[in-house]
Write a protein that holds these residues in place. Sequence first.
Motif, PDB file in Angstrom:
ATOM      1  N   HIS A 243      29.068 -16.181 -19.789  1.00 46.17           N
ATOM      2  CA  HIS A 243      28.847 -16.970 -18.573  1.00 46.17           C
ATOM      3  C   HIS A 243      27.626 -17.879 -18.755  1.00 46.17           C
ATOM      4  O   HIS A 243      26.624 -17.465 -19.358  1.00 46.17           O
ATOM      5  CB  HIS A 243      28.642 -16.045 -17.372  1.00 46.17           C
ATOM      6  N   PRO A 244      27.692 -19.114 -18.251  1.00 47.50           N
ATOM      7  CA  PRO A 244      26.557 -20.038 -18.420  1.00 47.50           C
ATOM      8  C   PRO A 244      25.230 -19.486 -17.924  1.00 47.50           C
ATOM      9  O   PRO A 244      24.178 -19.816 -18.485  1.00 47.50           O
ATOM     10  CB  PRO A 244      26.994 -21.266 -17.596  1.00 47.50           C
ATOM     11  N   SER A 245      25.245 -18.642 -16.882  1.00 49.98           N
ATOM     12  CA  SER A 245      23.979 -18.108 -16.364  1.00 49.98           C
ATOM     13  C   SER A 245      23.391 -17.038 -17.269  1.00 49.98           C
ATOM     14  O   SER A 245      22.202 -16.716 -17.164  1.00 49.98           O
ATOM     15  CB  SER A 245      24.184 -17.532 -14.957  1.00 49.98           C
ATOM     16  N   LEU A 246      24.205 -16.485 -18.174  1.00 45.15           N
ATOM     17  CA  LEU A 246      23.715 -15.493 -19.129  1.00 45.15           C
ATOM     18  C   LEU A 246      23.302 -16.136 -20.454  1.00 45.15           C
ATOM     19  O   LEU A 246      22.418 -15.625 -21.153  1.00 45.15           O
ATOM     20  CB  LEU A 246      24.793 -14.427 -19.380  1.00 45.15           C
ATOM     21  N   GLN A 247      23.922 -17.263 -20.782  1.00 37.86           N
ATOM     22  CA  GLN A 247      23.622 -17.947 -22.033  1.00 37.86           C
ATOM     23  C   GLN A 247      22.126 -18.245 -22.152  1.00 37.86           C
ATOM     24  O   GLN A 247      21.488 -18.684 -21.183  1.00 37.86           O
ATOM     25  CB  GLN A 247      24.408 -19.255 -22.118  1.00 37.86           C
ATOM     26  N   ASP A 248      21.563 -17.947 -23.312  1.00 42.04           N
ATOM     27  CA  ASP A 248      20.153 -18.222 -23.634  1.00 42.04           C
ATOM     28  C   ASP A 248      19.169 -17.318 -22.895  1.00 42.04           C
ATOM     29  O   ASP A 248      17.961 -17.577 -22.938  1.00 42.04           O
ATOM     30  CB  ASP A 248      19.780 -19.692 -23.367  1.00 42.04           C
ATOM     31  N   GLN A 249      19.646 -16.246 -22.269  1.00 47.29           N
ATOM     32  CA  GLN A 249      18.765 -15.354 -21.516  1.00 47.29           C
ATOM     33  C   GLN A 249      18.460 -14.069 -22.291  1.00 47.29           C
ATOM     34  O   GLN A 249      18.308 -12.999 -21.683  1.00 47.29           O
ATOM     35  CB  GLN A 249      19.394 -15.025 -20.154  1.00 47.29           C
ATOM     36  N   SER A 252      16.275 -10.845 -21.218  1.00 50.97           N
ATOM     37  CA  SER A 252      16.155 -10.832 -19.760  1.00 50.97           C
ATOM     38  C   SER A 252      17.115  -9.792 -19.193  1.00 50.97           C
ATOM     39  O   SER A 252      18.195  -9.562 -19.736  1.00 50.97           O
ATOM     40  CB  SER A 252      16.492 -12.213 -19.174  1.00 50.97           C
ATOM     41  N   LEU A 254      19.971  -8.008 -17.289  1.00 47.95           N
ATOM     42  CA  LEU A 254      21.283  -8.266 -16.699  1.00 47.95           C
ATOM     43  C   LEU A 254      21.561  -7.111 -15.743  1.00 47.95           C
ATOM     44  O   LEU A 254      21.629  -5.954 -16.156  1.00 47.95           O
ATOM     45  CB  LEU A 254      22.354  -8.338 -17.795  1.00 47.95           C
ATOM     46  N   ASP A 258      25.799  -9.048 -11.837  1.00 48.97           N
ATOM     47  CA  ASP A 258      25.471 -10.374 -12.366  1.00 48.97           C
ATOM     48  C   ASP A 258      26.643 -10.922 -13.179  1.00 48.97           C
ATOM     49  O   ASP A 258      27.356 -10.165 -13.865  1.00 48.97           O
ATOM     50  CB  ASP A 258      24.238 -10.318 -13.265  1.00 48.97           C
ATOM     51  N   PRO A 259      26.861 -12.255 -13.163  1.00 46.82           N
ATOM     52  CA  PRO A 259      27.922 -12.842 -13.988  1.00 46.82           C
ATOM     53  C   PRO A 259      27.677 -12.556 -15.466  1.00 46.82           C
ATOM     54  O   PRO A 259      26.558 -12.731 -15.966  1.00 46.82           O
ATOM     55  CB  PRO A 259      27.814 -14.338 -13.692  1.00 46.82           C
ATOM     56  N   ILE A 268      34.989 -15.431 -12.707  1.00 51.03           N
ATOM     57  CA  ILE A 268      33.753 -14.777 -13.125  1.00 51.03           C
ATOM     58  C   ILE A 268      34.017 -13.294 -13.355  1.00 51.03           C
ATOM     59  O   ILE A 268      34.616 -12.617 -12.514  1.00 51.03           O
ATOM     60  CB  ILE A 268      32.659 -14.963 -12.066  1.00 51.03           C
TER      61      ILE A 268
END
Length: 316
Positions: A243-249, A252, A254, A258-259, A268
């Motif tokens: 998911h874009p909101s998880l990419q590069d995190q 961090s 989860l 959360d998506p 989703i």
Amino acid sequence: MSGTAPIKPLRLVAVAGGTHGNEMSGVTLVKHWLRDSTELLRDTFTAVPLLANPKATEKCVRYNEMDLNRCFTRDILFSSGSQDEPYEVKRAREINRVFGPRGSMNAYDMILDLHNTTSNMGICLIISEAHKPLEMHVCHYIQTHLPNFNPRIYVYMEHGSELYDLASVGKAGIGFELGPQPQGVVRGDLLQSMKTLVKVTLDFINQFNQGMEFPAFEADVYQRVGHVEFPLSSDGEVSAVVHPSLQDQDFSLLRPGDPMFLSLDDKIIPYAGDKPIYPVFINEAAYYEKNIAFIVVEKIQLSVPALSSTSQKVAS
């Protein structure tokens, strides 16, 4: 851990690059040091550069036949060879002969292994186990001397697993994992950061050899506990992406709900666990062949004992 851990001075040190032939910071630096190793010189020892997988490096691929950094298991290193076995298996045994053998008195005192990842791991210090004082002190020294790097400590061995990486051939070993960097590409900023990591580590070893004592400390480490796979369709194809909101995190939290994935029909898929987790190596390109979307780690705090050399000073 408590007390003080006395360790002999380190005399044999190797810096490996090209364990994966398309991770270009290590490849580029080791090729440079093979031409001119001045930057690796210290008063009490000299580090030896090692181009770990020349065939993969020549082709600019991760490996030739199988992943070299998974070939340093006991079964592979200490079994009899055959003519038709993969190149990387033969190369692992050769490296073990020259820089080991693992577990022997003749093994190199420390091996640094230089890696890049396509994931947003930043500056990551990889060790096999968290209970080894020398490796932990090196990591802590890097953290205190390079705070702007925000280096994190990642312990790759899960409970019950065995050693399998190149750095494990030495008496001590640390991997440097820097990203994000595309495969086959050199990023100047990460190259400079990797060079600085090696410099600071060699400085630590030199000071340790000269008799400097290092006090006890508390440290956070990220211990690998498992992984999460991509969802697959009935025909075995990936049916959802990170998911874009998880990419590069990476590193961090989860949290449940959360998506986590986004299906190819735009649905989703949330994280359905019962407690928060730390994903790392999110969407790592090299893990697609294993169908791994990300690695799961838990954050733990350790008490590390003071470190001292058994010799007050090593003659130059």
